[in-house]
Design a protein around this motif. Sequence first.
Motif, short mmCIF file in Angstrom:
data_model
loop_
_atom_site.label_atom_id
_atom_site.label_comp_id
_atom_site.label_asym_id
_atom_site.label_seq_id
_atom_site.Cartn_x
_atom_site.Cartn_y
_atom_site.Cartn_z
N SER A 44 -11.91 0.95 -1.80
CA SER A 44 -11.73 2.40 -1.99
C SER A 44 -11.87 3.17 -0.68
CB SER A 44 -12.77 2.94 -2.96
OG SER A 44 -12.52 2.47 -4.23
N LEU A 102 0.29 6.27 10.31
CA LEU A 102 -0.41 5.54 9.26
C LEU A 102 -0.43 4.04 9.58
CD1 LEU A 102 -1.68 6.58 6.63
CD2 LEU A 102 0.39 5.90 5.45
N ILE A 159 -8.64 2.63 1.29
CA ILE A 159 -7.52 3.36 0.66
C ILE A 159 -7.59 4.84 1.05
CG2 ILE A 159 -6.62 4.15 -1.58
CD1 ILE A 159 -7.52 1.30 -2.62
N ASN A 160 -8.83 5.36 1.10
CA ASN A 160 -8.99 6.76 1.49
C ASN A 160 -8.74 6.98 2.96
OD1 ASN A 160 -9.94 8.90 -0.54
ND2 ASN A 160 -10.66 6.90 -1.28
N LEU A 186 3.35 6.47 -0.25
CA LEU A 186 3.05 7.09 1.04
C LEU A 186 4.30 7.12 1.93
CD1 LEU A 186 -0.42 5.40 1.69
CD2 LEU A 186 0.03 7.68 0.83
N TYR A 244 0.85 3.80 -3.38
CA TYR A 244 0.37 5.20 -3.32
C TYR A 244 1.49 6.16 -2.90
CZ TYR A 244 -4.00 2.80 -3.89
OH TYR A 244 -4.99 1.99 -4.40
N HIS A 276 0.84 -1.20 0.00
CA HIS A 276 0.00 0.00 0.00
C HIS A 276 0.88 1.26 0.00
CE1 HIS A 276 -3.47 2.50 1.01
NE2 HIS A 276 -2.79 2.99 2.02
N LYS A 299 -4.84 7.21 3.63
CA LYS A 299 -4.06 8.14 2.79
C LYS A 299 -3.22 9.02 3.70
CE LYS A 299 -6.85 10.51 0.40
NZ LYS A 299 -7.77 11.20 -0.49
N LYS A 300 -2.21 9.63 3.14
CA LYS A 300 -1.33 10.49 3.94
C LYS A 300 -2.10 11.65 4.55
CE LYS A 300 3.45 11.02 2.81
NZ LYS A 300 4.29 11.29 1.66
N ASP A 301 -2.96 12.29 3.71
CA ASP A 301 -3.64 13.48 4.20
C ASP A 301 -4.84 13.15 5.11
OD1 ASP A 301 -5.43 12.56 2.41
OD2 ASP A 301 -5.19 14.19 0.95
N SER A 302 -5.02 11.86 5.43
CA SER A 302 -6.13 11.50 6.33
C SER A 302 -5.67 11.56 7.78
CB SER A 302 -6.62 10.09 6.00
OG SER A 302 -5.62 9.15 6.35
#
Length: 426
Positions: free
Chosen positions: A415, A116, A418-419, A14, A12, A8, A422-425
């Motif tokens: 999906s 993360l 994955i969201n 990350l 992406y 992952h 994410k880094k910005d989560s």
Amino acid sequence: MKEEFFHHLWKYKLFEIQELKTVCGQNLQIDKVGEHNTDSGPDFFNAKLQIGDVYWAGNVEIHIHSSDWYLHKHQYDKAYDNVVLHVVYDYDKPVIRSSGEILPTLELKGKFDQKLFLKYDSMMSNLLWIPCQEHFLKINDFIKQAWLERLLFERLERKTNQIRNELLKNNNNWEQTLYFFLARSFGFNINAEPFELLAKSIPYACLLKHKNSLFQIQAILFGQAGFLEADFIDDYPKKLQAEYSFLKSKFNLTPINVHLWKFLRLRPSNFPTIRIAQFACFIYSNQNVFSKILDINSIDQAYSMFDLSAEGYWKTHYSFDLVSKEMDKKMGKKSTDIILINAVIPFLFLYGKVNDEAKFQQLAIDFFEQIDSERNNIVLKWQEMGLLSRSAFQSQSLLELKTQYCNAKKCLTCSIGINILKKDSL
Ligand code: SF4
């Protein structure tokens, strides 16, 4: 730690991608991470990278420890000869190619946000109804709806693959194959298996030879289901018994074991005896059922095929020799919905696909949208989580998500997951 988490991260990007260096100190630039491969062989195919001054196009293999390369015996496997980069969490051993060169390696330890990993780890280890329950509400509705729409097609794909396998066994006989799937659907959850065995014990062509006699169809079905091997009081089962005895030797039939049928905790209207009587009625009223299904143009036409009732003796019985209050034994709308969802629609969809006739695929999707949402524990629980289901289109997607993804903790291929990861989560 699980390797899939590092897949992952790589997929992406990350991790810190500025001024990346391999463990040997060469500059590393990632132009393309490659295509994720979930089969055997390297984890990512056709990556494009620059290592030092050289541009590489090739595969990427990911491990927790670099020594896993040897543990998995990749040094003996030609499929790994084209690996151009080894991505590891921990570099504990150099990997030497057969040419004697050191395989370029990127170590991710210290290059990604630990939060993360902690988030992923808590999702993988919690015992909530779904692993992402604590984060689910924060995900944008558009992402959820787009994913659910895709899942409906995945579900159809899975179901149509089962039909394809059965078609192969039946020499591509669509009528016979649909008959099996319809029979299974008439058993609903509880008696699906015995219903399928029943259908498989009688070739559809055999039933069609007696298509003009509901009584003979009933005799074959009840006899093959094993229900006629008893001493009866009532005339009706005695007559069925006599007829079955003749048809059994005519077609050289062997009945299934009656003990396979389940009655426990079923409402009498769902007893297998009633469902078999309704199935007999369906066969009688819809000869060459597959051709008939291809002529359907509207959902009302589809419902009308199942507008049937177990008549005569069954009006006052749920089982042989046991009188009950007179009641209509009509197929209910919810039961018909289940048969349409599990048998009719997947057949329409598959037929459209293999014959390149989009109108059948469109009809299948339209039917999903026109059938009411199923109401079961999974759909109700999603409702509590804010995902409403108004049609079978949505309820089927929600079932797919829970059974094929959430239960298997496949959050990194979902999906929504994955969201969340994410880094910005963070
Ligand atoms: S599979 Fe998707 S929806 Fe299910 S728990 Fe994981 S992230 Fe959430």
